[in-house]
Scaffold this motif. Sequence first.
Motif, mmCIF file in Angstrom:
data_model
loop_
_atom_site.group_PDB
_atom_site.id
_atom_site.type_symbol
_atom_site.label_atom_id
_atom_site.label_comp_id
_atom_site.label_asym_id
_atom_site.label_seq_id
_atom_site.Cartn_x
_atom_site.Cartn_y
_atom_site.Cartn_z
ATOM 1 N N THR A 158 -40.754 37.210 -76.704
ATOM 2 C CA THR A 158 -39.250 37.495 -76.006
ATOM 3 C C THR A 158 -39.410 38.747 -75.129
ATOM 4 O O THR A 158 -40.605 39.147 -74.866
ATOM 5 C CB THR A 158 -38.177 38.339 -77.148
ATOM 6 O OG1 THR A 158 -38.718 39.512 -77.951
ATOM 7 C CG2 THR A 158 -38.040 37.216 -78.375
ATOM 8 N N ASN A 211 -33.302 38.731 -78.397
ATOM 9 C CA ASN A 211 -34.342 37.972 -78.487
ATOM 10 C C ASN A 211 -34.330 36.811 -77.406
ATOM 11 O O ASN A 211 -34.439 35.407 -77.496
ATOM 12 C CB ASN A 211 -34.202 37.152 -79.948
ATOM 13 C CG ASN A 211 -34.923 37.863 -80.889
ATOM 14 O OD1 ASN A 211 -35.791 38.978 -80.486
ATOM 15 N ND2 ASN A 211 -34.499 37.608 -82.280
ATOM 16 N N TRP A 244 -39.385 31.701 -76.575
ATOM 17 C CA TRP A 244 -39.496 32.523 -77.820
ATOM 18 C C TRP A 244 -40.470 31.311 -78.799
ATOM 19 O O TRP A 244 -41.106 31.739 -79.721
ATOM 20 C CB TRP A 244 -38.520 32.644 -78.446
ATOM 21 C CG TRP A 244 -37.381 31.465 -78.998
ATOM 22 C CD1 TRP A 244 -36.622 30.965 -78.073
ATOM 23 C CD2 TRP A 244 -37.429 30.757 -80.154
ATOM 24 N NE1 TRP A 244 -35.879 29.846 -78.650
ATOM 25 C CE2 TRP A 244 -36.377 29.734 -80.089
ATOM 26 C CE3 TRP A 244 -37.994 30.674 -81.303
ATOM 27 C CZ2 TRP A 244 -36.109 28.945 -80.973
ATOM 28 C CZ3 TRP A 244 -37.749 29.818 -82.252
ATOM 29 C CH2 TRP A 244 -36.854 28.855 -82.173
#
Length: 876
Positions: free
Chosen positions: A66, A212, A216
């Motif tokens: 992230t 986030n 990812w």
Amino acid sequence: MKKNRGQSGIICLLLLLCGTVQARDQYELNTGWQCANIAAVKDKGETISNPAHTLTGWQPATVPGTVLTTLLNNKQVPDPFYGMNNEKIPDIYHTGNDHYTYWFVKDFTEQRPQNGRQVWLHFRGVNYGCDIYLNGQRVNKATHYGMFLRQTYNISNLLAKDGRNRLAVIIYPAATPGNPNGGQGGDGTIAKSVAHQYTAGWDWIQPIRDRNTGIWDKVTIERTGAVNLKNPHIITRVPGVRLPEGPQAPATVQVSAELENASGKSITGTLKYLLDGHTVSKKVTLPPHAVTEVQLPDYRLQQPRLWWPAGYGPQNLYPLQLQFTDAANALSDQETVQVGVREVQTPWNEFTRSRQVLVNGQKIFIKGGNWIISDAMLRFSKERYDAEVRFHRDMNLNLIRIWGGALTERPEFYEACDKYGLLVFQDFWFSGDCNGRWVDPMKKEDQWTRRQYPDDHGLVLRSIRDQVKMIRNYPSLAFWCGGNEITPPEDIIIPIKDSILPALDGTRYFFDYSNSDSMSYNFLGGNGDGPYGIQDLETFWAHRTFPFNSEIGSVGVGDYASLERFIPKENRIAPQYPGEVDSVWKYHKYIGYDGHIAPYGKAKDAKDFANKAQLVNYDQYRGLMEGFSAHMWEWYTGVIIWKTQNPWTAMRGQMYDYYLDPNACLYGLHNGSEPLHIMYNPVDGMVMAVNNTFTARRSMMMEVGLYDMEGRYKQLTQVFADIGPTTAKKYLSVKKAVDEARKEQGVFLRLRLLNTDKQVITENFYWLPDASGNYSGLQQMAPAKVQATAKRITKDSITVTLRNPANGPVAFFNRVAVVDAQTKQRVLPAFYSDNYISVMPGEERTVTVSYTPAGNNSTAIELYGWNVKEEYITVQ
């Protein structure tokens, strides 16, 4: 499904990983990324993605990862898991989305394919939106949105002729990151997007400042022929009632797959698979530029090696190699799936009024744990998943529920569950807190509005279809669930139930929501969850709760070594009851042990508090599982603990901390959940046994005895005992004798079952308070002079033996830990056959420790106990 590079079909078979899918030619783009904030980039994606364009002022990026992970790794923000550091990081709600909007760039080498071959670009997870560019051209025609939606692009014609390529991706945060106002999911608007909700804060975590945002999950490049084989689907049918051992009736294997013909002409070829030395095939003709789903003939597998949940049998897995070859018998693509042959059924138990789980025709008493996510900042790894799931197996649990405020876990998680035998209960991405079940003054919008979150229902349905395809082949995956404590909106749940799951995965039961009446009929009132927090142990035995409880839990503070990792020295102050709690403890979501420490003596400092908390931890979770098991099939068909792990440095509901260091909760569960277990009912003094196996146990000797604080033993009874399969049984009450013995100082109670060779099969050891409820005898115990030795068995395992000389007190509640011999820091993760053990006078106990050695560092064993001095033991 995951595909990995291999050189041939034979090598693919040799490199199989549980639950994964593999292809002939694939690699991950996981190093060498660079990034820059949108404010520092004036050029457009077409320019940035030109390999000749110079990147000035860009910094190393973490992918998968992230934005916050990248900033942390570049030392631009402090560790948000330590102390109050999270307060020093700007929150996206206050900065605006541009602060966490970043470009990510990766240069890689890949030749433009020839002779009709294809190259594909895969993104397994982006949060939240993205535009993708390659070599000066845009890849996705429209901006991608959605955290739970994989992306695949055919980049064959976009690759550079000289093989030098540049990929550029701009990542946009979700439009509504939500106000982190202290509510569950903040003000709730985080749920307007198809993303995880906990990142705006919850009662077990502070907000994740970038929510986030980032690439990812994995980015991969795959090479295939003209036909790409994808989304295989394997179903196994196991009729009848089976046992793990002995001859087996046949099982049926049903296989299908999607075949994408990327060429401009029809292709005739053969789809086939190899399983257990047998080949099943089907000839097909595929239209151009189309995806065709192909169903292969059913296969009757003789003498199948079945997959079982932990504690009931082995976790057998078969490699199934699936291939597509063209008319000239040239291999276009292949994948390998690990298949667990099993069938899960979920009949309704009319007696308990709850759902009951059968695996391969056998009833399974569910002992489960609620799982949030492995790491709150999405720093996932196969190794961490393996360790965490192994801990759950070591707790003698057989199910993990994936909570709906997080995500669909990654394939590597299910691989570990396949390996260790943990059934999975998978929620979709809704919660009663954010999605409007209750009136909540912390929420920005009313219940009617929140009830329709997320804003894009079509994206939800597309994401569900995709995620179902991604994980449906894992034998551990047992149930789907609409959401945590609430159903999705009607125009989402009806397609899930009526079309999506029947078409894509018709073999698993779907719960409307996590505590719905279809799971556990709520005849007690309330919302169907809990209780939470510390309970009097009698509560677990005597007070009936919901017959398949999806959430019931307690505390989970780690020991002092755990607290040292994230609480500054000046804040390591023991909580007082009644009284104030340190601000850092509060920030890390400490919930009180209230008056439950005091019976052991007022905590002198934080270390003393943490050590005494372990006694409460052990008792709470052993008592919880014993109480539920004592009433299995009478009151209950299962229980799921809230919760077993933390993805952040929280101080509640965890059997091990964020750093993978177990506390006494884990070993209390390990004891109370063991497949064959002898136990004591604190309400009526009844000695009971529970047998969570399919085998009756006959001609066992049951021993019941007491130790006083000086270590003197008194036998109360010794009788033969037996117990049938999957049942709980009462034997006799020893309440009068126990109460008499404990009234002055408290007493130790030992229960054992021995086999006909006089070997101990199972043992349980309780410390009981005096008549006033205090552990006055423990507070005055004399030291035990334990003799400890440690012997290396293999490079990654050690046995630790504790010998307690005769004519002395019990060596009570000993913690064993493997440490670096020089720094004395614990080696993590490490796995112990048992821990927080007590050794009787004149006896010895052995604990096996397994771990992964770190380089050439030598190790030692740390030992300390209630009345055993702390020492470090050299490993021989």
